[in-house]
Design a protein around this motif. Structure first.
Motif, PDB file in Angstrom:
ATOM      1  N   HIS A  54       0.818  -1.225   0.000  1.00 60.66           N
ATOM      2  CA  HIS A  54       0.000   0.000   0.000  1.00 60.66           C
ATOM      3  C   HIS A  54       0.852   1.277   0.000  1.00 60.66           C
ATOM      4  O   HIS A  54       0.332   2.366   0.220  1.00 60.66           O
ATOM      5  CB  HIS A  54      -0.903   0.025   1.231  1.00 60.66           C
ATOM      6  N   PHE A  59      -3.443   6.872   1.879  1.00 54.64           N
ATOM      7  CA  PHE A  59      -3.642   6.640   3.310  1.00 54.64           C
ATOM      8  C   PHE A  59      -2.444   5.953   3.970  1.00 54.64           C
ATOM      9  O   PHE A  59      -2.500   5.619   5.158  1.00 54.64           O
ATOM     10  CB  PHE A  59      -4.923   5.822   3.551  1.00 54.64           C
ATOM     11  N   GLU A  62      -1.026   7.491   7.280  1.00 48.80           N
ATOM     12  CA  GLU A  62      -1.991   7.302   8.366  1.00 48.80           C
ATOM     13  C   GLU A  62      -2.028   5.839   8.815  1.00 48.80           C
ATOM     14  O   GLU A  62      -2.109   5.538  10.013  1.00 48.80           O
ATOM     15  CB  GLU A  62      -3.376   7.731   7.867  1.00 48.80           C
ATOM     16  N   LEU A  63      -1.920   4.933   7.853  1.00 54.35           N
ATOM     17  CA  LEU A  63      -1.934   3.495   8.162  1.00 54.35           C
ATOM     18  C   LEU A  63      -0.746   3.128   9.056  1.00 54.35           C
ATOM     19  O   LEU A  63      -0.908   2.437  10.069  1.00 54.35           O
ATOM     20  CB  LEU A  63      -1.900   2.703   6.842  1.00 54.35           C
ATOM     21  N   ARG A  87     -11.802 -13.682   6.449  1.00 51.28           N
ATOM     22  CA  ARG A  87     -12.267 -12.426   5.823  1.00 51.28           C
ATOM     23  C   ARG A  87     -13.765 -12.222   6.074  1.00 51.28           C
ATOM     24  O   ARG A  87     -14.212 -11.094   6.283  1.00 51.28           O
ATOM     25  CB  ARG A  87     -12.010 -12.442   4.304  1.00 51.28           C
ATOM     26  N   MET A  90     -14.304 -11.189   9.677  1.00 53.89           N
ATOM     27  CA  MET A  90     -13.758  -9.845   9.861  1.00 53.89           C
ATOM     28  C   MET A  90     -14.707  -8.777   9.305  1.00 53.89           C
ATOM     29  O   MET A  90     -14.906  -7.741   9.921  1.00 53.89           O
ATOM     30  CB  MET A  90     -12.402  -9.789   9.154  1.00 53.89           C
ATOM     31  N   ARG A 104     -15.610  -6.213  12.333  1.00 53.43           N
ATOM     32  CA  ARG A 104     -15.516  -4.781  12.031  1.00 53.43           C
ATOM     33  C   ARG A 104     -16.836  -4.049  12.274  1.00 53.43           C
ATOM     34  O   ARG A 104     -16.844  -2.890  12.701  1.00 53.43           O
ATOM     35  CB  ARG A 104     -15.005  -4.590  10.605  1.00 53.43           C
ATOM     36  N   ILE A 111     -12.589   3.404   9.064  1.00 55.11           N
ATOM     37  CA  ILE A 111     -11.869   2.602   8.054  1.00 55.11           C
ATOM     38  C   ILE A 111     -10.401   2.437   8.434  1.00 55.11           C
ATOM     39  O   ILE A 111      -9.798   1.389   8.166  1.00 55.11           O
ATOM     40  CB  ILE A 111     -12.054   3.193   6.639  1.00 55.11           C
ATOM     41  N   GLY A 112      -9.816   3.431   9.079  1.00 53.70           N
ATOM     42  CA  GLY A 112      -8.421   3.336   9.498  1.00 53.70           C
ATOM     43  C   GLY A 112      -8.263   2.486  10.756  1.00 53.70           C
ATOM     44  O   GLY A 112      -7.385   1.639  10.841  1.00 53.70           O
ATOM     45  N   ASN A 114      -9.829  -0.145  12.120  1.00 52.09           N
ATOM     46  CA  ASN A 114     -10.858  -1.158  11.833  1.00 52.09           C
ATOM     47  C   ASN A 114     -10.559  -2.512  12.480  1.00 52.09           C
ATOM     48  O   ASN A 114     -11.041  -3.537  12.019  1.00 52.09           O
ATOM     49  CB  ASN A 114     -11.124  -1.257  10.324  1.00 52.09           C
ATOM     50  N   HIS A 117      -7.011  -7.436  10.884  1.00 46.61           N
ATOM     51  CA  HIS A 117      -6.438  -7.679   9.562  1.00 46.61           C
ATOM     52  C   HIS A 117      -6.564  -9.160   9.262  1.00 46.61           C
ATOM     53  O   HIS A 117      -6.423  -9.984  10.161  1.00 46.61           O
ATOM     54  CB  HIS A 117      -4.948  -7.298   9.538  1.00 46.61           C
TER      55      HIS A 117
HETATM   56  P1  GDP Z   1      -8.282  -4.973   4.259  1.00 52.27           P
HETATM   57  O1  GDP Z   1      -7.629  -6.100   3.497  1.00 52.27           O
HETATM   58  O2  GDP Z   1      -9.773  -5.155   4.378  1.00 52.27           O
HETATM   59  O3  GDP Z   1      -7.650  -4.715   5.595  1.00 52.27           O
HETATM   60  O4  GDP Z   1      -8.121  -3.640   3.402  1.00 52.27           O
HETATM   61  P2  GDP Z   1      -6.907  -3.120   2.456  1.00 52.27           P
HETATM   62  O5  GDP Z   1      -5.893  -4.197   2.229  1.00 52.27           O
HETATM   63  O6  GDP Z   1      -7.528  -2.482   1.263  1.00 52.27           O
HETATM   64  O7  GDP Z   1      -6.262  -1.942   3.310  1.00 52.27           O
HETATM   65  C1  GDP Z   1      -5.393  -2.222   4.396  1.00 52.27           C
HETATM   66  C2  GDP Z   1      -5.761  -1.329   5.555  1.00 52.27           C
HETATM   67  O8  GDP Z   1      -5.502   0.024   5.199  1.00 52.27           O
HETATM   68  C3  GDP Z   1      -7.244  -1.341   5.937  1.00 52.27           C
HETATM   69  O9  GDP Z   1      -7.603  -2.406   6.794  1.00 52.27           O
HETATM   70  C4  GDP Z   1      -7.395  -0.004   6.622  1.00 52.27           C
HETATM   71  O10 GDP Z   1      -6.943  -0.052   7.974  1.00 52.27           O
HETATM   72  C5  GDP Z   1      -6.459   0.881   5.825  1.00 52.27           C
HETATM   73  N1  GDP Z   1      -7.199   1.605   4.795  1.00 52.27           N
HETATM   74  C6  GDP Z   1      -7.685   1.135   3.617  1.00 52.27           C
HETATM   75  N2  GDP Z   1      -8.326   2.091   2.929  1.00 52.27           N
HETATM   76  C7  GDP Z   1      -8.234   3.214   3.685  1.00 52.27           C
HETATM   77  C8  GDP Z   1      -8.703   4.554   3.530  1.00 52.27           C
HETATM   78  O11 GDP Z   1      -9.349   4.912   2.545  1.00 52.27           O
HETATM   79  N3  GDP Z   1      -8.423   5.440   4.548  1.00 52.27           N
HETATM   80  C9  GDP Z   1      -7.712   5.056   5.664  1.00 52.27           C
HETATM   81  N4  GDP Z   1      -7.461   5.972   6.618  1.00 52.27           N
HETATM   82  N5  GDP Z   1      -7.257   3.811   5.849  1.00 52.27           N
HETATM   83  C10 GDP Z   1      -7.524   2.898   4.886  1.00 52.27           C
END
Ligand code: GDP
Ligand code: MG
Length: 140
Positions: A54, A59, A62-63, A87, A90, A104, A111-112, A114, A117
């Protein structure tokens, strides 16, 4: 369906609120077995490496902040169809879209932040397990 292994993590927003047991219970109730578990306070470098996929996303900063804000619990789960099952339990990335009864939906703050994982495919599950655990730590 063969027995699979997947990587799961209870994120800092959840460990701070003492939700480790409640989140683990949901995974166990779905038929997943915790075959490895430890508490880790990630360094910035560990968080950046774990989420390297990522790194170009808006993001990402912030992540990394969120994932280093407190301890996490990293786990390996084993069971039938473990990757998909984890999944499902979760729920969707954005808690606003997560189904009733999912981790969740019940526990995520945003979303941040959450709460959990879970690996998304066999290749990422293998990579993520190897990132945090050595083979002797997996006790099936
Ligand atoms: P996951 O597989 O469901 O955890 O989602 P992803 O692999 O797409 O993203 C990894 C992690 O990044 C997510 O669980 C969120 O904590 C964070 N994340 C994803 N999209 C966003 C976003 O749009 N904003 C913010 N602040 N965090 C995000
Ligand atoms: Mg993901």
């Amino acid at each position: 369906m063969a027995i699979e292994r997947t990587f799961s993590m209870i994120k800092p927003d959840a460990t701070k609120r003492n939700l480790t047991g409640k989140i683990t219970a949901k995974l166990e109730e779905a038929g997943l077995r915790v075959i490895a578990s430890k508490r880790v306070w990630m360094s910035r470098a560990q968080a950046e490496g774990f989420y390297a996929v990522h790194k170009d996303r808006p993001f990402f900063g912030e992540l990394v902040e969120t994932m280093t804000a407190g301890p996490t619990v990293v786990q390996v789960l084993e069971g039938e169809n473990a990757i998909l099952k984890n999944r499902e339990v979760m729920g969707a990335t954005n808690p606003a879209n997560a189904a009733e009864g999912t981790i969740r939906k019940e526990f995520a703050l945003s979303i941040g932040e959450n709460s959990a994982h879970g690996s998304d495919a066999p290749e990422t599950a293998a990579q993520e397990i190897a990132y945090w655990f050595s083979g002797v730590e997996l006790v099936g």
